[in-house]
Design a protein around this motif. Sequence first.
Motif, PDB file in Angstrom:
ATOM      1  N   PHE A 295     -10.494 -12.724  25.040  1.00  0.00           N
ATOM      2  CA  PHE A 295     -10.188 -13.113  23.666  1.00  0.00           C
ATOM      3  C   PHE A 295      -9.374 -14.401  23.544  1.00  0.00           C
ATOM      4  CE2 PHE A 295     -10.659  -8.477  23.751  1.00  0.00           C
ATOM      5  CZ  PHE A 295     -11.619  -8.301  22.763  1.00  0.00           C
ATOM      6  N   PHE A 296      -8.949 -14.977  24.666  1.00  0.00           N
ATOM      7  CA  PHE A 296      -7.994 -16.082  24.600  1.00  0.00           C
ATOM      8  C   PHE A 296      -8.472 -17.294  25.401  1.00  0.00           C
ATOM      9  CE2 PHE A 296      -5.706 -11.992  24.457  1.00  0.00           C
ATOM     10  CZ  PHE A 296      -5.206 -12.065  23.162  1.00  0.00           C
ATOM     11  N   PRO A 297      -9.196 -18.205  24.748  1.00  0.00           N
ATOM     12  CA  PRO A 297      -9.701 -19.382  25.467  1.00  0.00           C
ATOM     13  C   PRO A 297      -8.595 -20.267  26.033  1.00  0.00           C
ATOM     14  CG  PRO A 297      -9.967 -19.647  23.091  1.00  0.00           C
ATOM     15  CD  PRO A 297      -9.578 -18.220  23.331  1.00  0.00           C
ATOM     16  N   ASP A 298      -7.434 -20.284  25.366  1.00  0.00           N
ATOM     17  CA  ASP A 298      -6.332 -21.110  25.865  1.00  0.00           C
ATOM     18  C   ASP A 298      -5.673 -20.499  27.099  1.00  0.00           C
ATOM     19  OD1 ASP A 298      -5.453 -19.011  24.291  1.00  0.00           O
ATOM     20  OD2 ASP A 298      -3.662 -20.064  23.606  1.00  0.00           O
TER      21      ASP A 298
ATOM     22  N   HIS B 121     -12.006 -24.725  21.135  1.00  0.00           N
ATOM     23  CA  HIS B 121     -11.508 -24.993  22.477  1.00  0.00           C
ATOM     24  C   HIS B 121     -12.578 -25.663  23.336  1.00  0.00           C
ATOM     25  CE1 HIS B 121     -10.054 -24.026  26.585  1.00  0.00           C
ATOM     26  NE2 HIS B 121      -8.870 -24.160  26.034  1.00  0.00           N
ATOM     27  N   ALA B 122     -13.786 -25.079  23.334  1.00  0.00           N
ATOM     28  CA  ALA B 122     -14.853 -25.588  24.193  1.00  0.00           C
ATOM     29  C   ALA B 122     -15.350 -26.953  23.743  1.00  0.00           C
ATOM     30  CB  ALA B 122     -16.013 -24.592  24.214  1.00  0.00           C
ATOM     31  N   THR B 123     -15.462 -27.168  22.437  1.00  0.00           N
ATOM     32  CA  THR B 123     -15.956 -28.451  21.933  1.00  0.00           C
ATOM     33  C   THR B 123     -15.024 -29.582  22.343  1.00  0.00           C
ATOM     34  OG1 THR B 123     -17.012 -27.358  20.048  1.00  0.00           O
ATOM     35  CG2 THR B 123     -16.647 -29.727  19.867  1.00  0.00           C
ATOM     36  N   TYR B 124     -13.739 -29.349  22.251  1.00  0.00           N
ATOM     37  CA  TYR B 124     -12.789 -30.371  22.663  1.00  0.00           C
ATOM     38  C   TYR B 124     -12.753 -30.525  24.179  1.00  0.00           C
ATOM     39  CZ  TYR B 124      -8.545 -33.086  23.214  1.00  0.00           C
ATOM     40  OH  TYR B 124      -7.657 -34.061  23.568  1.00  0.00           O
ATOM     41  N   GLN B 125     -12.839 -29.398  24.869  1.00  0.00           N
ATOM     42  CA  GLN B 125     -12.687 -29.406  26.318  1.00  0.00           C
ATOM     43  C   GLN B 125     -13.840 -30.105  27.024  1.00  0.00           C
ATOM     44  OE1 GLN B 125     -12.719 -25.510  28.364  1.00  0.00           O
ATOM     45  NE2 GLN B 125     -10.664 -26.056  29.064  1.00  0.00           N
ATOM     46  N   VAL B 126     -15.062 -29.820  26.619  1.00  0.00           N
ATOM     47  CA  VAL B 126     -16.204 -30.368  27.354  1.00  0.00           C
ATOM     48  C   VAL B 126     -16.930 -31.494  26.631  1.00  0.00           C
ATOM     49  CG1 VAL B 126     -16.553 -28.172  28.541  1.00  0.00           C
ATOM     50  CG2 VAL B 126     -17.872 -28.677  26.489  1.00  0.00           C
ATOM     51  N   LEU B 127     -16.738 -31.611  25.315  1.00  0.00           N
ATOM     52  CA  LEU B 127     -17.391 -32.684  24.576  1.00  0.00           C
ATOM     53  C   LEU B 127     -16.401 -33.711  24.042  1.00  0.00           C
ATOM     54  CD1 LEU B 127     -20.047 -30.592  22.602  1.00  0.00           C
ATOM     55  CD2 LEU B 127     -20.345 -31.844  24.750  1.00  0.00           C
ATOM     56  N   GLY B 128     -15.113 -33.449  24.245  1.00  0.00           N
ATOM     57  CA  GLY B 128     -14.089 -34.406  23.835  1.00  0.00           C
ATOM     58  C   GLY B 128     -14.053 -34.645  22.347  1.00  0.00           C
ATOM     59  N   SER B 129     -14.388 -33.620  21.558  1.00  0.00           N
ATOM     60  CA  SER B 129     -14.496 -33.793  20.115  1.00  0.00           C
ATOM     61  C   SER B 129     -13.937 -32.575  19.398  1.00  0.00           C
ATOM     62  CB  SER B 129     -15.966 -33.990  19.730  1.00  0.00           C
ATOM     63  OG  SER B 129     -16.107 -34.212  18.347  1.00  0.00           O
ATOM     64  N   GLN B 130     -13.597 -32.759  18.125  1.00  0.00           N
ATOM     65  CA  GLN B 130     -13.111 -31.662  17.304  1.00  0.00           C
ATOM     66  C   GLN B 130     -14.287 -30.846  16.762  1.00  0.00           C
ATOM     67  OE1 GLN B 130      -9.797 -31.008  16.942  1.00  0.00           O
ATOM     68  NE2 GLN B 130      -9.455 -32.734  18.326  1.00  0.00           N
ATOM     69  N   PHE B 131     -14.055 -29.579  16.540  1.00  0.00           N
ATOM     70  CA  PHE B 131     -15.051 -28.697  15.923  1.00  0.00           C
ATOM     71  C   PHE B 131     -15.027 -28.941  14.422  1.00  0.00           C
ATOM     72  CE2 PHE B 131     -15.918 -24.484  13.944  1.00  0.00           C
ATOM     73  CZ  PHE B 131     -17.259 -24.384  14.310  1.00  0.00           C
ATOM     74  N   ARG B 132     -16.137 -29.402  13.849  1.00  0.00           N
ATOM     75  CA  ARG B 132     -16.165 -29.833  12.450  1.00  0.00           C
ATOM     76  C   ARG B 132     -17.022 -28.967  11.529  1.00  0.00           C
ATOM     77  NH1 ARG B 132     -11.824 -33.138  12.011  1.00  0.00           N
ATOM     78  NH2 ARG B 132     -11.931 -34.931  13.441  1.00  0.00           N
ATOM     79  N   HIS B 133     -17.794 -28.061  12.060  1.00  0.00           N
ATOM     80  CA  HIS B 133     -18.686 -27.281  11.205  1.00  0.00           C
ATOM     81  C   HIS B 133     -17.902 -26.357  10.275  1.00  0.00           C
ATOM     82  CE1 HIS B 133     -21.885 -28.498  13.983  1.00  0.00           C
ATOM     83  NE2 HIS B 133     -22.749 -28.045  13.093  1.00  0.00           N
ATOM     84  N   ARG B 134     -18.473 -26.106   9.115  1.00  0.00           N
ATOM     85  CA  ARG B 134     -17.955 -25.050   8.249  1.00  0.00           C
ATOM     86  C   ARG B 134     -18.416 -23.723   8.831  1.00  0.00           C
ATOM     87  NH1 ARG B 134     -16.029 -24.888   3.061  1.00  0.00           N
ATOM     88  NH2 ARG B 134     -16.525 -27.100   2.823  1.00  0.00           N
ATOM     89  N   LEU B 135     -17.479 -22.848   9.153  1.00  0.00           N
ATOM     90  CA  LEU B 135     -17.794 -21.555   9.756  1.00  0.00           C
ATOM     91  C   LEU B 135     -17.274 -20.446   8.849  1.00  0.00           C
ATOM     92  CD1 LEU B 135     -18.722 -19.677  12.020  1.00  0.00           C
ATOM     93  CD2 LEU B 135     -16.589 -20.181  13.234  1.00  0.00           C
ATOM     94  N   LEU B 136     -18.200 -19.633   8.343  1.00  0.00           N
ATOM     95  CA  LEU B 136     -17.858 -18.557   7.416  1.00  0.00           C
ATOM     96  C   LEU B 136     -17.889 -17.212   8.118  1.00  0.00           C
ATOM     97  CD1 LEU B 136     -20.038 -19.627   4.338  1.00  0.00           C
ATOM     98  CD2 LEU B 136     -17.648 -20.210   4.804  1.00  0.00           C
ATOM     99  N   ASP B 137     -16.967 -16.350   7.734  1.00  0.00           N
ATOM    100  CA  ASP B 137     -16.925 -14.979   8.245  1.00  0.00           C
ATOM    101  C   ASP B 137     -17.701 -14.087   7.279  1.00  0.00           C
ATOM    102  OD1 ASP B 137     -16.062 -12.310   8.959  1.00  0.00           O
ATOM    103  OD2 ASP B 137     -14.361 -13.223   9.985  1.00  0.00           O
ATOM    104  N   THR B 138     -18.389 -13.091   7.815  1.00  0.00           N
ATOM    105  CA  THR B 138     -19.113 -12.164   6.945  1.00  0.00           C
ATOM    106  C   THR B 138     -18.185 -11.482   5.945  1.00  0.00           C
ATOM    107  OG1 THR B 138     -18.898 -10.535   8.716  1.00  0.00           O
ATOM    108  CG2 THR B 138     -21.006 -11.677   8.529  1.00  0.00           C
TER     109      THR B 138
END
Length: 236
Positions: A63-66, A151-168
């Motif tokens: 549960f903890f990518p960091d 975490h992964a987007t920054y770690q391997v793509l060097g970029s911020q996560f920008r998508h709008r992500l909605l929870d059900t």
Amino acid sequence: MFQWMRQVSKLGSQDPGAIFEQSTPQQLSFIRQLQKDLKKEQPLTRQLKNLQVTVLDLETSGFFPDRGDQILSIGGVKIKEGKVQNEKVFYSLVNAPHALSEEISELTGLRKDELEKAPSLASALNGFYRFAGTDVLVAHHASHERKFLQHATYQVLGSQFRHRLLDTSFLLKIAAPDVPLKTLDDCCNHYGIPIEKRHHALEDALITAELWKCMVEIVERKGYQTLQEIYAFLNS
């Protein structure tokens, strides 16, 4: 070189087997263009049934990518014009056999030998973003997906996560405000959505997509047509 050094320094305190393959220039170029395109999107005022949506699910080692937990598989499916596009799906394992515990293997059915042959995290993540494009993303208990994607987007793509992500749960607050629905199984049972397989990224994405489609229909019947209207109601 600087980006590689930055990635290695961030991973210094984690499992040494967790060093990820460096992103290619083509992958980085695609992500930069995708983020520009995301800024142009105006999903708030579109009718819910006309939203371009990609529903996703991640299987992870914890549960903890960091703290070193990693993405093991990514599943996604498109919803277009209110219909789940069962023929438009994405699924990828991730090369992280060192992160797969016996408990997670038993839960998900994933095996170390198949993860050893899987694409790198950079390739799997880039493939998912190419599949999703500028779609609004949806997940059940989306905070889990958000943490790992950030975490992964920054770690391997060097970029911020920008998508709008909605929870059900965003729509559940209107569709079923008085029903104590928490787990994906609870929600699917409540709405009569068949569950054939659980804890598989693509299978969970597919049933989450059916759940989202069902709730959109209910919310629209209650008079809410756009994300903007739903935000206004929930903030009132």
